[in-house]
Each structure stands twice: as C-alpha cells, then as structure tokens.
Motif scaffolding. Structure first.
Motif, PDB file in Angstrom:
ATOM      1  N   SER A 156      14.700  11.595  -2.281  1.00  0.00           N
ATOM      2  CA  SER A 156      13.676  12.460  -1.677  1.00  0.00           C
ATOM      3  C   SER A 156      12.325  12.263  -2.360  1.00  0.00           C
ATOM      4  O   SER A 156      11.283  12.208  -1.696  1.00  0.00           O
ATOM      5  CB  SER A 156      14.111  13.924  -1.780  1.00  0.00           C
ATOM      6  N   ASP A 157      12.323  12.146  -3.679  1.00  0.00           N
ATOM      7  CA  ASP A 157      11.061  11.915  -4.401  1.00  0.00           C
ATOM      8  C   ASP A 157      10.418  10.600  -3.998  1.00  0.00           C
ATOM      9  O   ASP A 157       9.192  10.527  -3.795  1.00  0.00           O
ATOM     10  CB  ASP A 157      11.320  11.913  -5.908  1.00  0.00           C
ATOM     11  N   ILE A 158      11.231   9.527  -3.857  1.00  0.00           N
ATOM     12  CA  ILE A 158      10.682   8.224  -3.466  1.00  0.00           C
ATOM     13  C   ILE A 158      10.102   8.288  -2.057  1.00  0.00           C
ATOM     14  O   ILE A 158       8.997   7.773  -1.792  1.00  0.00           O
ATOM     15  CB  ILE A 158      11.778   7.141  -3.566  1.00  0.00           C
ATOM     16  N   LEU A 159      10.821   8.928  -1.113  1.00  0.00           N
ATOM     17  CA  LEU A 159      10.319   9.049   0.259  1.00  0.00           C
ATOM     18  C   LEU A 159       9.031   9.849   0.314  1.00  0.00           C
ATOM     19  O   LEU A 159       8.122   9.537   1.100  1.00  0.00           O
ATOM     20  CB  LEU A 159      11.386   9.675   1.149  1.00  0.00           C
ATOM     21  N   SER A 160       8.914  10.888  -0.498  1.00  0.00           N
ATOM     22  CA  SER A 160       7.679  11.687  -0.533  1.00  0.00           C
ATOM     23  C   SER A 160       6.503  10.842  -1.011  1.00  0.00           C
ATOM     24  O   SER A 160       5.398  10.915  -0.444  1.00  0.00           O
ATOM     25  CB  SER A 160       7.858  12.892  -1.456  1.00  0.00           C
ATOM     26  N   LEU A 161       6.701  10.031  -2.028  1.00  0.00           N
ATOM     27  CA  LEU A 161       5.629   9.172  -2.530  1.00  0.00           C
ATOM     28  C   LEU A 161       5.204   8.154  -1.489  1.00  0.00           C
ATOM     29  O   LEU A 161       4.004   7.871  -1.320  1.00  0.00           O
ATOM     30  CB  LEU A 161       6.092   8.449  -3.805  1.00  0.00           C
ATOM     31  N   VAL A 162       6.200   7.585  -0.758  1.00  0.00           N
ATOM     32  CA  VAL A 162       5.867   6.616   0.279  1.00  0.00           C
ATOM     33  C   VAL A 162       5.100   7.290   1.406  1.00  0.00           C
ATOM     34  O   VAL A 162       4.096   6.755   1.915  1.00  0.00           O
ATOM     35  CB  VAL A 162       7.155   5.945   0.814  1.00  0.00           C
TER      36      VAL A 162
ATOM     37  N   LEU B  39       2.874   5.711  -3.820  1.00  0.00           N
ATOM     38  CA  LEU B  39       3.834   4.873  -4.535  1.00  0.00           C
ATOM     39  C   LEU B  39       3.095   3.776  -5.303  1.00  0.00           C
ATOM     40  O   LEU B  39       2.307   3.028  -4.727  1.00  0.00           O
ATOM     41  CB  LEU B  39       4.822   4.253  -3.554  1.00  0.00           C
ATOM     42  N   GLN B  40       3.314   3.712  -6.589  1.00  0.00           N
ATOM     43  CA  GLN B  40       2.644   2.729  -7.441  1.00  0.00           C
ATOM     44  C   GLN B  40       3.678   1.898  -8.196  1.00  0.00           C
ATOM     45  O   GLN B  40       4.769   2.369  -8.506  1.00  0.00           O
ATOM     46  CB  GLN B  40       1.725   3.427  -8.453  1.00  0.00           C
ATOM     47  N   MET B  41       3.280   0.659  -8.486  1.00  0.00           N
ATOM     48  CA  MET B  41       4.117  -0.221  -9.300  1.00  0.00           C
ATOM     49  C   MET B  41       3.323  -0.603 -10.549  1.00  0.00           C
ATOM     50  O   MET B  41       2.162  -0.994 -10.464  1.00  0.00           O
ATOM     51  CB  MET B  41       4.514  -1.480  -8.527  1.00  0.00           C
ATOM     52  N   ARG B  42       3.943  -0.449 -11.665  1.00  0.00           N
ATOM     53  CA  ARG B  42       3.287  -0.736 -12.941  1.00  0.00           C
ATOM     54  C   ARG B  42       3.962  -1.936 -13.592  1.00  0.00           C
ATOM     55  O   ARG B  42       5.188  -1.972 -13.738  1.00  0.00           O
ATOM     56  CB  ARG B  42       3.387   0.479 -13.867  1.00  0.00           C
ATOM     57  N   VAL B  43       3.173  -2.938 -13.957  1.00  0.00           N
ATOM     58  CA  VAL B  43       3.654  -4.125 -14.653  1.00  0.00           C
ATOM     59  C   VAL B  43       3.321  -3.973 -16.128  1.00  0.00           C
ATOM     60  O   VAL B  43       2.144  -3.910 -16.499  1.00  0.00           O
ATOM     61  CB  VAL B  43       3.021  -5.409 -14.088  1.00  0.00           C
TER      62      VAL B  43
END
Length: 561
Positions: free
Chosen positions: A461-467, A472-476
């Motif tokens: 649910s948290d991932i779907l809310s961010l999308v 939604l962010q990706m950190r390298v």
C-alpha cells in the motif's frame, strides 16, 4: 662486537631470501611459479639449469620444514604445478634426523611444567617417527595406559614465521607484476597456507580436532580416533592414546586373505564424506602414514593438525558439484564451479563449459581409471586455464578424495568407489532434507511467513501511494566512496590547471611587447615570470599524468551468492 652480532640475523635473512629466489629462478621455465620477477643480480648467476620433478621435491625438502609443508600443499594445486611435479610432491617424505633426547625432555618438562619422570611411568627415548615439525615418542602413564607423545621441535615456530615473512614479499610482488599472480592470487593462497601451518603448530587445536572427529565418527564403528590426554597436552606437546597397528599400505597378503579389508575401506570413505558435507570439516591429508589397521580390525585415524572448515552455503555447492560429477551431468558441474569461483577479465565461458563437459564424459566412460579426486583437481586446472579463479576448498576436496581413493585401493583394490560415493552422497542429501524439515527449521520458516503476511499488505500500500502521488524516488548510494568521484575530481582539477596554464602563457606572450624598464635577457620581468610559471604548471600536469594515471583495473566477477 655488538654491531657485528646485530647484523648477523639480517645477514641470515638476506642469505635465506637469496636461496629462495635462486630456487624459484631455477625452475622458472618448468611451469612452476612462472613469471615471478626476481632480482636482476641472480639472473647473472649460473642457475638456469632446470631440474627434474624429483630434484624439485628434494630441494624443497632440503630447504626446511616450511618448504616441506609448502610442497605438500602445492601437490593439491594442479593449476600451479605440472602433473609430473605434483606426483613428485605427493611422494615427498619427511625423512629428518631425530633431535637428541635431552632436548625432547626439556621441551616436555617446559610445556607441561612437571618433570618427565613424574608425569610418565616410562618414556621411550627412541622416537616412533620423526617429521620436520615434531617427533613422536611412546610412553606409559602412571595408570598403565600406553600413549603417544608428540613433541614440537625447538625453534621450528620461529623458523616458519621468518620463512613465511620472506615468502610474503615474493608473493606480493608476483601478484602485482605477473598475469599468473593475478589469476591465482599467490598472497591469498600463502595467507591460507600460513593459517593452516600455524594451526598445525598448536597442539591444543589438534587435540580438539581429535575430540571432534571422535564424536563425528562414532556412527562408523570400524573407525577409531585416539583420544587426547588433556592433562598432558599443551601448545607444544600432544599426548594421546597410542594407535598401534599396521600401515594400510603394508598389509600382508596373508592377512588380506584371512580378513576382508573392504568394510574398512567403505567405512573410511563414508565417514570422510559425512565429515565433509554434514559437519563441514576437511582433513586433506588422510594418507597411508596417518592410518593404521589395528589388531582388533579397526582403522585408526590420527595426525589431524591440518583441518579446514567449510561454510554451510559453500558446503551445499560442493555437494551439488560432486553429486553432478558422479551422475555424469557436466553442465551442472560447470555451473556449480562457476558459482564457487571468480570470473576474471579473460574468462572464456564457452571453452570452460566445453572442456568441463568433455572431462565429465571421460570420467563417466572410464570410471575404473579416473578417481573422483582426480576429476576435481582436473576441474581446478581447467578453470585456471579458462580465466576462472576457483575456491581453495575445491582443491582441498579434490586432494582429500584422491588420498581416500589411494587408501581405499590399498585396502580393497576391487572397491567400486564411484558407486560408494554416489550412495553416500544420497544418504547425506536425505539427512540434510530431514534436517530442513525439523521442528526448529519449520518454526523459523513459519515465523518468516507470518512476518511477510503481517507487513506485506502495508508495504504494498505504501509503494502504491508513492507511485500514485508521483513521489517514488530511487537513490543510488556508494558513489561518494567509489573511484568515480575521485576520478571526476581529478579531471576537474586538471582542466582548471590547464586553463590557468594556458591563460598564463597567453598573458605572458602579450606582455612581451610591452616596453618596461625592468627586463631580463631583454624580456619584461613580469612577462617572463608568468611564462615560467605557466611552463612549470604544464610540465607538472604531464609528469602527474605519466606517474599517477593507470589503466582501469581488470574486471573480476564473483559467482552468484
């Protein structure tokens, strides 16, 4: 006088180092230690005559205990020594003169803290056997039990440490300067060799190995490991039950006809496979000198100084590899060996898969002439030729199986070891499966499933809310610690210095036409100073590039975890 005394150890180290380098240089074209960069002064000496494999082994023996053990370890590495040299090293015998009894008595009394006549009812002055690191004496305890007392030679530990330090410098140079060193990593191999050698000098650790092997081999009633006598054991003295009997390679034909040795050979092979794949310990040296057939029909196992431990995950892969080999599945053998190794920059996978497949096919077709140990060692050699650095445990496994095959054929020449290995591996797999279905393992798995069912919906649910909210962010991570940032800063600095250098030279060339009362050699002072500063900065950039820049490191890729 004092300065002369102080220089003696250093002189001895230099002479010892010259002896080692001269030995390596003599065999530089034999396929052993190829490519080592040696001192130029030694190249001028007449040491280029190559010797035979037997001479190579003899010279190793003459150089002392460190190199005797080094030769024994080299015999397990077909990727380092040619087959003829490996055979010669396998036959190396530690034929050394015994140390005087008065030194033995001093060692025992110093290590145990008690007079030898008070600790033992009797102590035989003539040793049962002599080796480069220790010698063994028969003795009788006060309660009448006969024991074997293993006594470390005086000063041997100091000599080993000194030799290992000299070898460390040679291996570090080989790893940096040679292609073979990059493939094999001599320094890592020497570090592992040093650890096992130091462990062999600790007789308390060997006594613990005896205790552990006794417990692990209890289900195999025909195998017997002598128990250590802890009250008479220290770091330099090991006292254990006396193993009396006949060496497995010296059994007479009469006894062989009266008493079948096949059950002993079968139990030995089963016990060692169980020890490796269930308990994760490899005793790589079960040669005939360490095994005795006792009068009551059991097989005594001793001299457990060099024991390697194998982690559970690596143990699983070795088990799969060996099972696939005896089952004739060459592709799976290659896959498991790749997962155990490190793929180098010149790794040739098609060639490796092809040659491993051919090896396993030959083994399946000629089982009577190819042992499992020889197959594993040949696998290591093929891997090195194809640019795959294998795990040291694979070589140890091959050496152990090769020694076991030799012992089993000495006991029972007609024994079908391939069938026995396959049956025992199936037994080990069933035991591991039963262990995985035990109550503690099932409870652990159920706890993980419970945690997934409890936390899974919320995380989804948290991932779907961010999308949905476009957040939604990706950190390298890791760039700040990598060589990328360092190289980018170096590029930026050089560009800046280059621009400043060009500006100074341009400014000085324009100012050369400006008339001024202050001149040097007819040129304006300020213009000349700016020009010289620019030239020095430009030369600095060129020199820095030549000295500090290097080629990109060659790629090394480990197998899947």
């Amino acid at each position: 006088m004092s300065s002369e005394t102080e220089s003696t150890p250093q002189t001895g180290r230099l002479a010892r180092r010259a002896t080692i380098l001269r030995f390596l240089f003599r065999y530089r074209k034999s396929g052993v230690f190829n490519g080592l960069a040696l001192d130029a002064s030694l190249e001028q000496e007449d040491v280029t005559d190559e010797g035979s494999p037997e001479r190579f082994a003899d010279e190793l023996e003459a150089m002392g205990p460190t190199f005797v053990k080094l030769g024994q370890m080299l015999s397990t590495r077909p990727d380092l020594v040619p087959p003829a040299y490996a055979v010669a090293l396998e036959r190396m015998q530690e034929d050394v003169a015994p140390i005087p009894y008065n030194l033995v008595r001093e060692q025992v009394e110093d290590a145990l803290g008690v007079r030898i006549g008070k600790a033992f009812e009797s102590f035989d002055e003539t040793p049962l056997g002599c080796a480069s690191l220790a010698q063994v004496h028969r003795a009788t305890l006060r309660d009448g039990r006969e024991v074997a007392v293993k006594v470390q030679r005086p000063g041997v530990a100091q000599q080993l440490l000194s030799d290992l330090e000299l070898l460390r410098g040679v291996t570090d140079a080989a790893d940096r300067m040679t292609e073979l060193g990059r493939h094999v990593r001599f320094s890592e191999w020497l570090a592992e060799f040093s650890r096992s050698l130091m462990a062999e000098l600790d007789y308390v650790a060997e006594a613990e190995n005896l205790e552990r092997f006794r417990q692990h081999l209890l289900p195999f009633q025909r195998l017997w490991v002598p128990a250590p006598i802890w009250d008479y054991t220290s770091k330099r003295v090991l006292t254990m039950e006396l193993a009396q009997g006949t060496r497995v390679d010296q059994i007479t034909g009469l006894r062989r006809t009266e008493e079948s040795m096949t059950p002993l050979a079968e139990e030995l092979l089963r016990g060692y496979l169980d020890q490796i794949f269930v308990h994760g310990e490899i005793h790589a040296d079960p040669h005939p000198g360490n095994l005795r057939v006792t009068d009551d029909g059991r097989l005594a196992i001793f001299d457990l100084g060099m024991v390697a431990n194998v982690p559970p995950r690596q143990r699983d892969r070795l088990l799969k590899l060996l099972f696939a080999a005896v089952d004739g599945r060459g592709e799976q053998v290659a896959e498991e060996s790749i997962s155990l190794g490190v793929r180098l920059d010149d790794y040739d996978e098609p060639r490796y898969l092809r040659e491993v497949g051919q090896l396993i096919s030959r083994y399946s077709a000629h089982q009577a002439s190819m042992s499992e140990g020889r197959v594993v060692l040949e696998l290591v050699r093929i891997a090195t030729q194809c640019g795959l650095r294998t795990a040291p445990e694979l070589s140890l496994l091959g050496k152990t199986l090769l020694n076991l095959d030799t012992v089993c054929h000495a006991l029972a020449p007609g024994l079908d070891t391939q069938r026995l290995v396959e049956d025992q591996l199936q037994h080990v797999m069933r035991a591991r499966l039963r262990k995985s279905l035990s109550s503690p393992n099932l409870a652990s798995e159920m706890m993980e499933v419970q945690a997934l069912m409890r936390d899974g919906p919320r995380k989804v649910s948290d991932i779907l809310s961010l999308v949905a909210e476009n957040r939604l962010q990706m950190r390298v991570t890791g760039l700040e610690e990598s060589r990328l940032m360092e190289n980018l800063q170096k590029i930026a600095n050089r560009i800046s210095v280059g621009v400043i250098t060009a500006a100074l030279i341009m400014a000085s060339s324009l100012m050369m036409r400006v008339s001024t009362p202050h001149t040097v050699w007819g040129y304006p002072v300020v213009a000349l100073v700016l020009f010289l500063v620019g030239v020095m900065l430009g030369c600095g950039i060129v020199i820095s590039s030549l000295l500090s820049d290097h080629r990109a490191r060659k790629r090394e890729e480990a197998g899947p975890r």
